[in-house]
Design a protein around this motif. Sequence first.
Motif, PDB file in Angstrom:
ATOM      1  N   PRO A 144      22.821 -14.706 -10.929  1.00 31.83           N
ATOM      2  CA  PRO A 144      21.951 -14.389  -9.795  1.00 31.83           C
ATOM      3  C   PRO A 144      22.550 -14.856  -8.469  1.00 31.83           C
ATOM      4  O   PRO A 144      23.271 -15.849  -8.409  1.00 31.83           O
TER       5      PRO A 144
ATOM      6  N   TYR B  63      17.315  -8.922 -14.429  1.00 37.42           N
ATOM      7  CA  TYR B  63      16.388 -10.049 -14.566  1.00 37.42           C
ATOM      8  C   TYR B  63      17.152 -11.295 -14.985  1.00 37.42           C
ATOM      9  O   TYR B  63      17.984 -11.249 -15.889  1.00 37.42           O
ATOM     10  N   PHE B  64      16.847 -12.422 -14.334  1.00 31.75           N
ATOM     11  CA  PHE B  64      17.541 -13.665 -14.626  1.00 31.75           C
ATOM     12  C   PHE B  64      16.599 -14.776 -15.082  1.00 31.75           C
ATOM     13  O   PHE B  64      16.983 -15.637 -15.857  1.00 31.75           O
TER      14      PHE B  64
ATOM     15  N   GLY C  82      16.313  -9.356  -3.583  1.00 32.61           N
ATOM     16  CA  GLY C  82      16.299 -10.472  -4.526  1.00 32.61           C
ATOM     17  C   GLY C  82      14.919 -11.087  -4.543  1.00 32.61           C
ATOM     18  O   GLY C  82      14.326 -11.324  -3.484  1.00 32.61           O
TER      19      GLY C  82
ATOM     20  N   ALA D  77      18.117 -16.283  -7.417  1.00 35.64           N
ATOM     21  CA  ALA D  77      17.184 -15.175  -7.631  1.00 35.64           C
ATOM     22  C   ALA D  77      16.711 -15.129  -9.079  1.00 35.64           C
ATOM     23  O   ALA D  77      17.503 -15.316 -10.005  1.00 35.64           O
TER      24      ALA D  77
ATOM     25  N   GLU E  23      17.108  -9.374  -9.315  1.00 36.32           N
ATOM     26  CA  GLU E  23      17.737  -8.673  -8.206  1.00 36.32           C
ATOM     27  C   GLU E  23      17.740  -7.190  -8.516  1.00 36.32           C
ATOM     28  O   GLU E  23      18.029  -6.790  -9.644  1.00 36.32           O
TER      29      GLU E  23
END
Length: 149
Positions: free
Chosen positions: A10, A76-77, A105, A114, A117
């Motif tokens: 991210p 997706y993080f 973000g 983030a 993003e």
Amino acid sequence: MVSGMERRGPADRSAYKLFRTLTTRWADNDIYGHMNNVIHYSLFDTAVNGLLIERGVLDIHGGERIFLVVETGCRYFAEIAFPDVVDAGIRVARLGGSSVRYEVGLFRHGERAAAAEGFFIHVQVDRATRRPVPVGEETRRVLERLSIG
């Protein structure tokens, strides 16, 4: 994962030009206890269109020109869930003749990295014909201030 492709991590807050603060809602959580993936796209849309409305370059009720989304994507993080407050970082990656690519973000309030993003591409069109029209000068000035290159 596709062979030979590495997933980047991210981005940090410093990668974005402007931030808008958004709130999550009770209905945003899904059965797994985190924000459903479709809500991320809604937050992207809310952040960018809210900015355009506030800067006076988008009149959603009577303007002759509007923007339509033609492409989107998201990575997706980390999880976001109600009642998180979200800081949406916005930058313009590409500004064309009638189109703009936004990168957004989503950061849990106060976090450096983030949680998600994404991007979406807007095409400016004539409200009546839905045919592309050039991005107007005032709109272009607003978007250029968010440009990353």
